[in-house]
Design an enzyme around this catalytic site. Structure first.
Site, short mmCIF file in Angstrom:
data_model
loop_
_atom_site.label_atom_id
_atom_site.label_comp_id
_atom_site.label_asym_id
_atom_site.label_seq_id
_atom_site.Cartn_x
_atom_site.Cartn_y
_atom_site.Cartn_z
CG HIS A 233 -1.50 0.99 1.53
ND1 HIS A 233 -1.40 2.57 2.58
CD2 HIS A 233 -2.97 1.63 0.33
CE1 HIS A 233 -1.79 3.36 2.31
NE2 HIS A 233 -3.04 2.84 0.85
CB SER A 234 0.63 4.08 0.81
OG SER A 234 1.00 5.73 -0.42
#
Length: 400
Positions: A233-234
């Site tokens: 994520h991210s």
């Protein structure tokens, strides 16, 4: 994602981190089975009501060692990684999923939502996956050592509101007004916001150091547990690409949830009327800060000859940086099934397509999926915590 040729017994599932998950290897090629994304069925629609029981055969924690350094005439370890795992009682999936959180966060993002609902980790376990969640090296339970790691960045409440929980209030990017899925008002004083903000932690300021340490620790983790799918994520997006470059034979898929981007330069969202301006060069190797394998070989980022789109691909999108043709290829990532997922209202919505295009041009085929393509609207960057988080988890599991 595909089921293996046979279901695992409870004895098979009780393997812990010390035995390779290859015990459950599937004869069918994972890459072939994950080539597209099917439409949901009514049976699948029922999987995101958290009714599927959580039955665990084995769970525990362990640490991936880092390296020893001398600080003030004392020997300490840096670069270690804390890992928490669960093995389902009825394991039906061939590969474990390793969940790697983003910047300012810890593994808590995947364990539960701020308003107390089931998180992605438990939901994947309940649906037959072994799951490993980590605190990035230099973060949370992995430990922070200021004398070695240097300056930190602290996530402010204002930034968390603007980027994650209530972007619709300031509308710094065009899609921000569409955000509706945070469980609460998304501002200070709201219970869900306060609980979420309480989980934020300091992050090492040197992003290249973060990437390198987690590349090394992630490779060691796969050496220990065997082949796995990476769910990033991210900020962890660059970590996923770099781990795959380091251990291409052990990465059986990458679920890149709004990975760090866009390629080359940061995009700064500043609001109407122009919305975007270029930031610093943050990923000089395209999708990573550190060196990644290209063919023909590139010795420095300057060897990548870059061009920029004259026009964006659509309204509300940034112009992408790509390689000038003929483009160098990324052989270690080629052939790994990759899904890049972006929500409707996130600050990633204007540019995650650029990451997909950069990889595709470099010979790394991937599925670029917008939640809106599947009728899922209103989500922001922290989709794993929002009101429909399990609906999105079910969508990820239907990638086949």
């Amino acid at each position: 994602m595909p089921a293996p040729a046979r279901s695992a017994s409870a004895n098979d599932a009780r393997i812990g981190p010390h035995r390779a998950v290859a015990l459950l290897s599937c004869t069918a090629l994972f890459a072939v089975a994950m080539a597209g994304m099917g439409a949901p069925t009514r049976a699948e629609d029922r999987l995101f009501d958290a009714s599927r029981p959580l039955e665990v055969a084995d769970q525990g924690v362990f640490s991936i060692p880092g390296g020893y350094v001398e600080v003030d005439k004392q020997t300490v370890m840096i670069g270690q990684m804390y890992v928490q795992y669960q093995i389902p009682r009825h394991r039906t999936r061939p590969y474990a999923v390793v969940m790697i959180h983003g910047g300012g966060q810890t593994a808590s993002n995947f364990l539960a939502t701020p308003d107390g609902r089931r998180g992605w980790a438990d939901d994947f376990v309940a649906n037959g996956y072994a799951v490993y969640v980590v605190d990035q090296a230099g973060r949370g339970r992995s430990g922070f050592f200021g004398d070695s790691y240097g300056k930190t960045r602290k996530p402010s409440a204002e930034n968390v509101e603007q980027r994650f929980t209530a972007p619709e209030r300031k509308q710094l990017w065009p899609q921000a007004r569409l955000h509706t899925r945070w469980p609460g008002t998304g501002v200070r004083g709201d219970a869900a916001f306060d609980i979420f903000y309480a989980s934020q932690v300091e992050t090492i300021g040197d992003e290249a150091l973060i990437e390198q340490m987690n590349r090394e620790a992630g490779a060691k983790l796969l050496d220990r547990i065997g082949p796995a799918v990476l769910l990033t994520h991210s900020q962890a997006g660059v970590i996923g690409w770099s781990i795959a470059d380091e251990r291409p034979q052990l990465v059986k898929g990458i679920l890149a949830i709004e990975p760090s981007g866009p390629p080359i330069r940061e995009t700064v969202a500043k609001g109407a009327p122009d919305y975007f301006e270029d930031g610093m060069v943050a990923r000089p190797w395209g999708v990573t800060r550190g060196k990644i394998t290209f063919d023909p070989p590139a010795q420095t980022p300057g060897d990548l000859k870059l061009v920029r789109q004259e026009q964006a691909d659509g309204s509300g999108l940034v112009r992408c940086f790509l390689q000038a043709e003929p483009a160098r290829q990324m052989p270690h990532l080629r052939g790994i099934p990759i899904l890049i997922l972006v929500s409707e209202a996130s600050y990633h919505a204007p540019y995650d397509h650029c990451t997909a295009k950069f990889l595709d041009q470099a010979g790394v085929k991937n599925s670029f999926v917008k939640l809106t393509d599947h009728g899922i609207r209103g989500n922001g960057h922290m989709m794993m915590l929002e009101k429909n988080n399990l609906e999105i988890a079910a969508l990820l599991r239907r990638w086949e």
